[in-house]
Design an enzyme around this catalytic site. Structure first.
Site, short mmCIF file in Angstrom:
data_model
loop_
_atom_site.label_atom_id
_atom_site.label_comp_id
_atom_site.label_asym_id
_atom_site.label_seq_id
_atom_site.Cartn_x
_atom_site.Cartn_y
_atom_site.Cartn_z
N HIS A 10 3.02 3.70 -8.94
CA HIS A 10 2.84 2.27 -9.22
C HIS A 10 4.08 1.69 -9.91
O HIS A 10 4.47 0.55 -9.64
CB HIS A 10 1.60 2.05 -10.08
CG HIS A 10 0.32 2.41 -9.39
ND1 HIS A 10 -0.02 1.91 -8.15
CD2 HIS A 10 -0.70 3.23 -9.77
CE1 HIS A 10 -1.20 2.40 -7.79
NE2 HIS A 10 -1.63 3.21 -8.75
N ARG A 30 -11.30 2.03 -9.69
CA ARG A 30 -10.40 3.18 -9.82
C ARG A 30 -10.51 3.78 -11.22
O ARG A 30 -11.05 3.16 -12.14
CB ARG A 30 -8.96 2.76 -9.54
CG ARG A 30 -8.72 2.38 -8.09
CD ARG A 30 -7.25 2.16 -7.80
NE ARG A 30 -7.02 1.91 -6.37
CZ ARG A 30 -5.82 1.86 -5.81
NH1 ARG A 30 -4.72 2.02 -6.55
NH2 ARG A 30 -5.70 1.63 -4.52
N ARG A 65 0.11 7.59 -2.78
CA ARG A 65 0.52 8.63 -1.83
C ARG A 65 1.99 8.97 -1.96
O ARG A 65 2.39 10.12 -1.80
CB ARG A 65 0.19 8.17 -0.40
CG ARG A 65 -1.24 8.47 0.03
CD ARG A 65 -1.59 7.77 1.30
NE ARG A 65 -1.85 6.34 1.08
CZ ARG A 65 -2.01 5.46 2.05
NH1 ARG A 65 -1.91 5.85 3.31
NH2 ARG A 65 -2.27 4.20 1.78
N TRP A 66 2.80 7.96 -2.26
CA TRP A 66 4.23 8.21 -2.48
C TRP A 66 4.42 9.18 -3.64
O TRP A 66 5.20 10.13 -3.55
CB TRP A 66 4.94 6.89 -2.77
CG TRP A 66 6.41 7.03 -3.02
CD1 TRP A 66 7.41 6.96 -2.09
CD2 TRP A 66 7.05 7.25 -4.28
NE1 TRP A 66 8.63 7.13 -2.70
CE2 TRP A 66 8.45 7.32 -4.04
CE3 TRP A 66 6.60 7.40 -5.58
CZ2 TRP A 66 9.37 7.52 -5.05
CZ3 TRP A 66 7.52 7.62 -6.60
CH2 TRP A 66 8.88 7.68 -6.33
N ASN A 107 -10.42 -2.71 -6.75
CA ASN A 107 -9.58 -1.78 -7.51
C ASN A 107 -10.10 -1.52 -8.92
O ASN A 107 -9.70 -0.54 -9.56
CB ASN A 107 -8.15 -2.30 -7.61
CG ASN A 107 -7.36 -2.15 -6.33
OD1 ASN A 107 -6.35 -2.82 -6.12
ND2 ASN A 107 -7.81 -1.26 -5.44
N ARG A 135 1.68 -4.96 6.23
CA ARG A 135 1.02 -3.91 5.48
C ARG A 135 1.84 -2.63 5.58
O ARG A 135 2.23 -2.21 6.66
CB ARG A 135 -0.39 -3.63 6.00
CG ARG A 135 -1.04 -2.51 5.17
CD ARG A 135 -2.49 -2.30 5.44
NE ARG A 135 -3.02 -1.35 4.45
CZ ARG A 135 -4.25 -1.36 3.99
NH1 ARG A 135 -5.10 -2.28 4.41
NH2 ARG A 135 -4.65 -0.47 3.09
N ASN A 176 1.46 3.42 -2.98
CA ASN A 176 2.07 3.86 -4.23
C ASN A 176 1.58 5.25 -4.63
O ASN A 176 2.38 6.13 -4.98
CB ASN A 176 1.76 2.87 -5.36
CG ASN A 176 2.46 1.55 -5.20
OD1 ASN A 176 3.45 1.43 -4.49
ND2 ASN A 176 1.95 0.53 -5.88
N ARG A 234 -5.40 -2.06 8.83
CA ARG A 234 -6.48 -2.98 8.49
C ARG A 234 -5.97 -4.00 7.48
O ARG A 234 -4.95 -3.77 6.83
CB ARG A 234 -7.70 -2.24 7.95
CG ARG A 234 -7.40 -1.33 6.75
CD ARG A 234 -8.66 -0.60 6.29
NE ARG A 234 -8.37 0.31 5.19
CZ ARG A 234 -8.00 1.58 5.35
NH1 ARG A 234 -7.90 2.09 6.56
NH2 ARG A 234 -7.76 2.34 4.30
N ARG A 236 -0.04 9.72 -9.85
CA ARG A 236 -0.16 8.47 -9.11
C ARG A 236 0.45 7.28 -9.85
O ARG A 236 1.02 6.38 -9.24
CB ARG A 236 -1.64 8.19 -8.80
CG ARG A 236 -2.25 9.07 -7.74
CD ARG A 236 -3.73 8.76 -7.58
NE ARG A 236 -3.98 7.36 -7.32
CZ ARG A 236 -3.95 6.82 -6.10
NH1 ARG A 236 -3.68 7.58 -5.03
NH2 ARG A 236 -4.20 5.54 -5.92
N ASP A 284 0.83 -1.20 0.00
CA ASP A 284 0.00 0.00 0.00
C ASP A 284 0.87 1.25 0.00
O ASP A 284 1.95 1.28 0.60
CB ASP A 284 -0.90 -0.01 1.24
CG ASP A 284 -2.02 1.01 1.16
OD1 ASP A 284 -2.33 1.48 0.05
OD2 ASP A 284 -2.58 1.36 2.22
#
Length: 254
Positions: free
Chosen positions: A32, A66, A19-20, A63, A183, A17, A189, A28, A15
């Site tokens: 990825h 998206r 936000r990075w 997903n 995670r 990618n 979660r 975005r 998790d």
């Protein structure tokens, strides 16, 4: 680190990618692509450590909701990964598997996936499972539907359905129960991932975004795992000495 107490099966929710990328002013989709590089690093590190199985949450059933451009990029990155890593997986004895509703993948991606799965089927050193169009609840529902169909047709006695036989019907369990679930990105979660297989998994959460997750982060997760007392509902085991420092392992360049 006690190599005799490494987990046999690690599962990772990759998790962070997007936000990075956004944190650095990039689109975005670039996140990825950087995440794909992290996949290569971690697969190779797990293989060198001698771990038996690694399951990666690559694309969830949800997903598909998206933006189409992002989905298209993810599909192309998956195809690129499969093509670029095919030879190394064969050479290193890594068997590739996939779980999830694979029929939803684009035909050109599915064709490459099927070919690489077949080409690596003889690998015996590590099993790499990609969860694609996957959801834990969906997997359990699909298994229950198949068991119900077999029972209705007379192929299966309902009295024979137990925890073991139901687990055998779940593709995620082919690699065995998950020992350590990691995670990244700081979310706390499991997001519908390998719900049955991870029933007794040790959970490890890190704030590190997936594109930044490297071998050192993996070693820290393994060190934390070795500090856990895995009781499986039983009473605590006698205290054990803490595992040795990872300094020597890190210094070796592994």
């Amino acid at each position: 680190m006690d190599v005799a107490r490494l987990p046999r099966h690690i599962a990772i929710i990759m998790d962070g990618n997007g936000r990075w990328a956004q944190s650095q002013g990039f689109v975005r989709t670039l996140g990825h692509r950087e995440g794909s590089a992290s996949v290569r690093r971690i697969v190779r590190a797990c293989r060198r450590l001698g771990l038996g199985a690694l399951t990666l949450y690559a694309f969830s059933e949800q997903n598909w909701g998206r933006p189409q451009l992002e989905v298209d990029v993810l599909m192309e990155l998956l195809k690129e990964f499969l093509l670029s890593e095919r030879a190394e997986m064969i050479e290193r004895g890594i068997r590739l598997r996939s779980i999830g509703r694979i029929d939803r993948l684009p035909d050109h991606v599915r064709a490459v996936l099927d070919e690489v799965v077949e080409a690596t089927s003889g690998g015996e050193r590590m099993t790499l499972t990609l969860a694609l169009s996957y959801g834990g609840r969906e997997e359990i529902a699909d298994a229950a539907r198949e068991i119900a169909r077999r029972a209705a047709s007379g192929e299966l006695d309902p009295e024979d359905v137990d925890e073991r036989s139901f687990g055998d019907a779940l593709p995620s369990m082919e690699a065995g129960p998950v020992d350590l679930l990691i995670r990244t990105s700081g979310e706390l979660r499991v997001s519908n991932f390998v719900l049955w297989a991870a029933a007794y998994a040790e959970l490890y959460f890190t704030d590190r975004l997936w594109p930044d997750f490297d071998e050192r982060d993996l070693f820290e997760a393994l060190a934390a795992y070795q500090m856990r007392d895995r009781r499986f509902g039983r009473i605590a085991s006698p205290a054990k000495e803490a595992p040795a420092t990872l300094a020597a392992l890190l210094a070796s360049g592994l």
